[in-house]
Design an enzyme around this catalytic site. Structure first.
Site, PDB file in Angstrom:
ATOM      1  N   HIS A 143       0.896  -1.039  -0.017  1.00  0.00           N
ATOM      2  CA  HIS A 143       0.082   0.239  -0.163  1.00  0.00           C
ATOM      3  C   HIS A 143       0.946   1.238  -0.104  1.00  0.00           C
ATOM      4  CE1 HIS A 143      -2.598   3.036   2.440  1.00  0.00           C
ATOM      5  NE2 HIS A 143      -3.279   2.748   1.156  1.00  0.00           N
ATOM      6  N   HIS A 189       1.222  11.752  -1.234  1.00  0.00           N
ATOM      7  CA  HIS A 189       0.115  11.425  -0.359  1.00  0.00           C
ATOM      8  C   HIS A 189      -1.074  12.217   0.020  1.00  0.00           C
ATOM      9  CE1 HIS A 189      -1.590   9.311   2.971  1.00  0.00           C
ATOM     10  NE2 HIS A 189      -0.721   8.170   2.939  1.00  0.00           N
TER      11      HIS A 189
END
Length: 443
Positions: A143, A189
């Protein structure tokens, strides 16, 4: 200067909280913390649906007689006019001694034995995988693979992508964003102000270099289209890395479970990189950039529920029959929301990793994978985890995948090139100390 200082204050305070041995939620006993839990909002975007399969005219084809390509940088693809559709696999072995049967008197009959043939060349680390369809293998997935920035609360992995692949990860996921004022896509992110892992060309170039030196491995990449940009904006940057030299192009869209080739077929044709994009993929224009959600479904995104329900979240409203006929990924990465100085941040629940990435126990990856196996009648294809190197023991996530695949995991793990200093810096105390040092330096 003020916004920058405010950001450092938030990170410094958060570092102190993460440096604690426990956090305050239903799974811990710590007090006087400001940690809270809330459900993450599901990403929204356009979902493609198909009433029937569309032929892309790009069949992986048959392997020509005596001709193949392992798809390395110093090889080129070969073709031949004569071809066969016979199945091809990597086989090694030798003939055994012939048997002799005495008929009567001095007469005898000699029958040569068929050569004992076994496959000793691993595909994705296991010889058993070579003959299996891509859709019939469970892989460990990283991930947010690119997000390894030290001392950043938003980081999801400890080791870089080369070490991830060396350790056995074969599914890599990352989110693309356009930095403010930038003209090149980066892996970021949520926002490039939170964590900027650099241009996508750097990370993709590392993956391409690894793939070019590992001719018996098939790697999957999932690109998160954080800005919902049209793929034509990304394609030039993907192309310049050279990774398309190895890309898999499917014959149809959407691909069902039976449509996927075996690893052997993909390896012999040199098509060893499967590339998905979650939103805005256009396979009519770019057949090799696979639309994720018409061919792969996911369990709940950024979970905070330790029960990890094995339900379809994306794409929404997917019929059960359709779900059973496509790939699926479980998002087994537990998150907590930090509420610090008025700023909320959803980050990996690091103090729970020994449970989350374990083989057994409530909230474990092993329990989650087995629950999915029971519910759907087949194992998950991808186990999407944070900090794959941490768990019940180093390598426990790979043991879970091996159990799903009915093979034996006996590889060393993890991040063997990391020295003692690197391991020390990953500790909570040093992590907190580093953040506080930055804080006082700014003051």
């Amino acid at each position: 200067m003020a916004p920058r200082l405010g950001g450092v204050l938030v990170l410094a305070a958060a570092a102190v909280v993460l440096g604690q041995s426990t956090v305050s939620d239903d799974r811990t006993t710590a007090t006087s913390s400001t940690l809270t839990l809330s459900e993450a909002a599901m990403p929204t975007g356009p979902y493609e649906s198909f009433s029937s399969q569309i032929s892309l005219g790009t069949n992986i084809g048959s392997v020509a007689n005596g001709v193949s390509s392992l798809g390395t940088d110093n090889r080129t693809r070969s073709t031949a006019s004569s071809s066969t559709t016979n199945a091809v696999t990597f086989l090694t072995g030798s003939a055994t001694a012939a048997s002799t049967t005495t008929l009567f008197g001095n007469l005898s009959s000699t029958t040569p034995h068929t050569p004992a043939v076994t496959n000793t060349q691993p595909c994705n680390n296991y010889p058993e995988f070579c003959s299996r369809k891509y859709s019939n293998i469970t892989q460990v997935a990283c991930h947010n693979s690119p997000f390894i920035t030290p001392n950043n609360l938003a980081a999801n992995q400890q080791y870089d992508v080369t070490l991830q692949l060396n350790d056995g990860v074969r599914f890599l996921q990352g989110q693309i964003q356009w930095p403010a004022g930038g003209n090149e896509p980066h892996f970021c992110h949520t926002s490039c102000d939170v964590l900027d892992a650099g241009p996508i060309t750097d990370w993709l170039g590392q993956v391409k270099s690894w793939v070019s030196t590992h001719p018996y491995d098939v790697v999957t990449i999932l690109l998160g289209n954080g800005n919902y940009s049209v793929p034509s904006l990304y394609v030039p940057y993907i192309e310049q890395t050279g990774i398309l030299r190895f890309v898999y192009t499917p014959p149809v869209v959407p691909m069902t479970l039976d449509d996927w080739p075996s690893l052997t077929e993909m390896i012999l044709k040199g098509q060893r990189v499967v590339m998905f994009m979650d939103y805005m993929a256009n396979q009519t224009e770019y057949p090799w950039l696979l639309d994720e959600f018409s061919q792969l479904w996911e369990t709940p995104f950024d979970p905070v529920d330790q029960s990890f329900p094995c339900t379809v979240q994306r794409p929404p409203d997917l019929a059960e029959a359709d779900a059973k006929n496509r790939l699926y990924m479980i998002n087994h990465n537990l998150n907590i929301e930090l509420s610090i100085l008025g700023t909320d941040m959803l980050v990996p629940a690091r103090t729970e990793l020994n449970v989350t990435n374990n083989i057994t126990g409530t909230g474990s990856l092993g329990l989650s994978a087995n629950n999915c196996l029971s519910e759907w009648g087949r194992a998950p294809n991808f186990l999407n985890v944070d900090y794959y190197n941490t768990g019940g023991y180093s390598g426990s996530v790979f043991e879970v995948a091996a159990q799903m695949n009915n093979v034996t995991y006996n590889r060393p793990c993890c991040g063997m090139n990391t020295g003692g200093a690197g391991r020390l810096l990953s500790g909570g105390f040093i992590y907190s100390l580093a953040m506080l040092t930055i804080f006082w330096a700014v003051l």
